[in-house]
Each structure stands twice: as C-alpha cells, then as structure tokens.
Enzyme design. Structure first.
Site, PDB file in Angstrom:
ATOM      1  N   LYS A 196      31.275  38.940  30.597  1.00 29.80           N
ATOM      2  CA  LYS A 196      32.412  39.407  31.391  1.00 29.80           C
ATOM      3  C   LYS A 196      33.654  38.554  31.108  1.00 29.80           C
ATOM      4  CE  LYS A 196      33.131  38.383  35.784  1.00 29.80           C
ATOM      5  NZ  LYS A 196      33.213  38.270  37.243  1.00 29.80           N
ATOM      6  N   LYS A 208      23.109  31.100  38.076  1.00 33.03           N
ATOM      7  CA  LYS A 208      23.427  29.665  38.078  1.00 33.03           C
ATOM      8  C   LYS A 208      22.146  28.823  38.049  1.00 33.03           C
ATOM      9  CE  LYS A 208      28.060  29.458  39.240  1.00 33.03           C
ATOM     10  NZ  LYS A 208      29.152  28.594  38.965  1.00 33.03           N
ATOM     11  N   LYS A 239      37.804  34.266  34.660  1.00 32.13           N
ATOM     12  CA  LYS A 239      38.814  33.219  34.721  1.00 32.13           C
ATOM     13  C   LYS A 239      38.222  31.823  34.653  1.00 32.13           C
ATOM     14  CE  LYS A 239      39.472  34.740  39.414  1.00 32.13           C
ATOM     15  NZ  LYS A 239      38.100  34.721  39.897  1.00 32.13           N
TER      16      LYS A 239
END
Ligand code: AMP
Ligand code: TRP
Length: 331
Positions: free
Chosen positions: A194, A112, A197
C-alpha cells in the site's frame, strides 16, 4: 433528514495521494448529500511514538489540506479528535465490551506482531475500540474509508450490536463505504504494498504537497515490467495496473474508460500522462493550501468544529454511562 457520514484520517506523516484518492476527496464530494463529520485522528497517531514537533506540523498540514481540498466548515463538522474528550471516555467503555480475541484477530495488529515488533503499545492494541468510539458516538449511517480500514469499521459494528443487545438499543450500526476506484493505491516502488505515509523518504509515495517536478520524477521511476504493453493485469503487471488505477481515479473515471486512451502508449509516454493527471489534480489544492496555512482559518475551524462535535458526543456519552450503570443521578 439528511443522513450522517463520519470519517477520520490519522496524519502520522504527510498526507499521500492514497489518502486523497481513497478518502479525502470522497469526503468532499459527499458534503452535498450528507451531513459530514470529519476529524483528525490525532490520538490514533500516538499509538506509535511521534516526535512532538513533527506531529504538530502533520496535524496542522492535515487541517489545511482538508480545507484546501474543499471540505467546508460551514457544512461539515471538522475537528481534532483529542479536542472532544468524550471519544476516549467512550473508548474505555467500549474496550470493556470487547474481547482480547477480537483484538488479536485485527490485521493491523497481526501484521505488526508478525514483523516481530517488540515495542507495540497498549494504545496500539486498543486502537480498534477507540476507533469504534469515534464512530458510534455520532450515530453515522455511513463510514467512508479506504480498503485497509474496512475491518475496523466491521468491528465497530460488532461492538455496537453487542452493546445494543446487552443493554438496549443505543448505537446505530453503520455501513462502511469503500470507493470503487482508488480504494487501494499501491506504492510506486513496490506495487504489492500500500502507498503509505509511514514509508519515510520512499520514492514510491506521492505526497499531496509534492512539487510537480518531484511527482514527475517519482512516477518516472515507478516499477513496471518487461511486458511493454499497457494492460490492466494486476497479477502479471501490478505496477502498470496501479498506474492505471491512479490515472482513472485522478480523472474520476474507471480503468475501462482510460484504457483506450493509453493502451497504445509506451511506458515512458504512459507515465507522463499519469504525472500530468496527478499534477492537474493536486496543483489547485496545493495553491489553496499555501493561501490558508498561515491564516487563523485553521484554528477557527477546529474551535467551531469542536463545539459542534462535543454537543453531539456529550449527549451520547451521558446516555451510555447511564445505561451501563455508571451514573448515579439523572442529570
Ligand atoms: P490513514 O492514512 O491510515 O489514516 O488513512 C486515512 C484514510 O485514507 C483511510 O480511509 C484509508 O483507508 C485511506 N488510505 C490510506 N492509504 C491509502 C491508499 N494507499 N489507497 C487508498 N486509500 C488509502
Ligand atoms: N484508523 C483510521 C485510519 O488510519 C483513522 C480513523 C480513526 C477513522 N478513527 C476513525 C476512520 C473513525 C474512520 C472512522 O485511517
């Protein structure tokens, strides 16, 4: 005595096929052999801002999907992380036994930072110490997770060892358990990433509640290559390799076992075999989901789970607080 296993999922979105193959399905299978403690990591969800209404829906769906996938509230302890406040309290104590240097080395945080996110929360930074508390408060033997969570389990082990050495033996040092197939399902549209969601609207992500037609469409548009042969070569053919992993994982077998059946197919035919396997796996779960999502089974499950989890967690927290010197009187 039955060994204990603990894991959690953070439903900061709709659960994906990756969550199912990498985590949820294994929890269900392990119920026969282990005492399972499974929770919904809703505190971890809010380390990144969530729309409250959406979050409530994700959490509810996650409980329903746990049950629809076959987690059995009679045999497993199923609960909501925030219902057992001992997690957050132990989380703080463990944060006081962890170092900035350790947090700075966590891949999730580094990624991040590298992306230049400028509004990272303090909760996000201390994500690993809360996760360590989630685990250590139950003294599990094993923590089954997908590949991406291994580093978090390792830091929980480090924190446990440090605490045990500094005070006295208190926590069991658990082992991570990573599935052989399905530990890392990649995005259909970018097989180097990956399946996650948090990729909203991405056609690379299959959600557990996607309709069969949607699944077919997403698989049909999965990125492949111009080689034109179904081989398992993650380097040269990452898209095909990912579809092979998905197929093998859906059929609970290995890539070697499925290759002879699909090696001769063209990409279109192969993709339709993969869609069939996903649909066959998810359809019965979706059916059960629709049967239970509006019943009181969800609330009942979480209430009973909370009581069982609390009984274990509060005993442990008391012990820890005593050892650290926080408690003045023995209760
Ligand atoms: P999360 O969705 O990050 O809360 O992850 C819940 C569980 O699902 C963890 O054990 C993850 O490792 C696993 N998981 C998440 N995404 C994937 C994926 N694409 N492939 C395999 N496992 C996954
Ligand atoms: N961080 C995990 C994830 O994103 C969820 C989680 C929170 C968890 N606490 C845990 C998993 C404890 C295993 C054990 O998937």
């Amino acid at each position: 005595m039955m060994k204990r296993m603990l894991s959690g999922i953070k439903p900061s979105g709709e659960l994906t096929l990756g969550n199912y193959l990498g985590a949820l399905r294994n929890f269900v299978n392990y119920q026969d052999e282990y005492e399972m403690v499974v929770f919904i990591a809703n505190l971890h969800c809010i380390t990144v801002y969530q729309d409250p209404k959406e979050l409530r829906q994700y959490l509810k769906d996650a409980v329903a999907l746990y049950l629809a996938s076959g987690l059995d509230p009679q045999r497993s302890i199923i609960f909501l992380q925030s219902d057992v406040m001992e997690h957050a309290q132990l989380g703080f104590i463990l944060a006081c036994n962890s170092y900035l240097g350790e947090m700075n080395r966590m891949t999730q945080y580094k990624d991040k930072m590298a992306k230049g996110e400028n509004a990272l929360t303090v909760g996000f930074y201390t994500y690993p110490t809360l996760m360590a508390a989630d685990i250590l408060i139950y003294d599990p033997d094993y923590v089954p997770v997908g590949d991406d969570q291994k580093q978090h389990v390792e830091i929980a082990r480090d924190i446990a060892e440090r605490f045990n050495n500094r005070y006295s033996p208190t926590f069991k040092v658990p082992e991570p358990l990573i599935p052989k197939v399905g530990a890392r399902i990649m995005s259909l549209s970018d097989p180097l990433k990956k399946m996650s969601k948090s990729d909203h609207q991405d056609k690379g992500v299959i959600y557990m509640l996607d309709e069969p037609a949607v699944i077919r469409k997403k698989v049909a548009s999965a990125v492949t290559d111009s080689i034109g042969k179904v081989n398992f070569d993650p380097k040269e053919q990452p898209g095909i390799a990912n579809l092979l992993q998905i197929l093998a994982s859906c059929k609970s077998t290995t890539v070697e076992a499925v290759l002879p059946e699909v090696g001769h197919l063209n990409y279109g035919e192969f993709k339709s075999v993969v869609s069939d396997a996903i649909i066959e796996l998810l359809e019965p779960i979706q059916k059960r989901y629709h049967e239970i999502v509006s019943t009181d089974l969800l609330e009942k499950t979480l209430y009973e789970g909370k009581l069982k989890a609390q009984a274990i967690a509060s005993r442990k927290l008391k012990k820890v607080q005593h050892k650290v010197g926080l408690e003045i009187f023995k209760r």
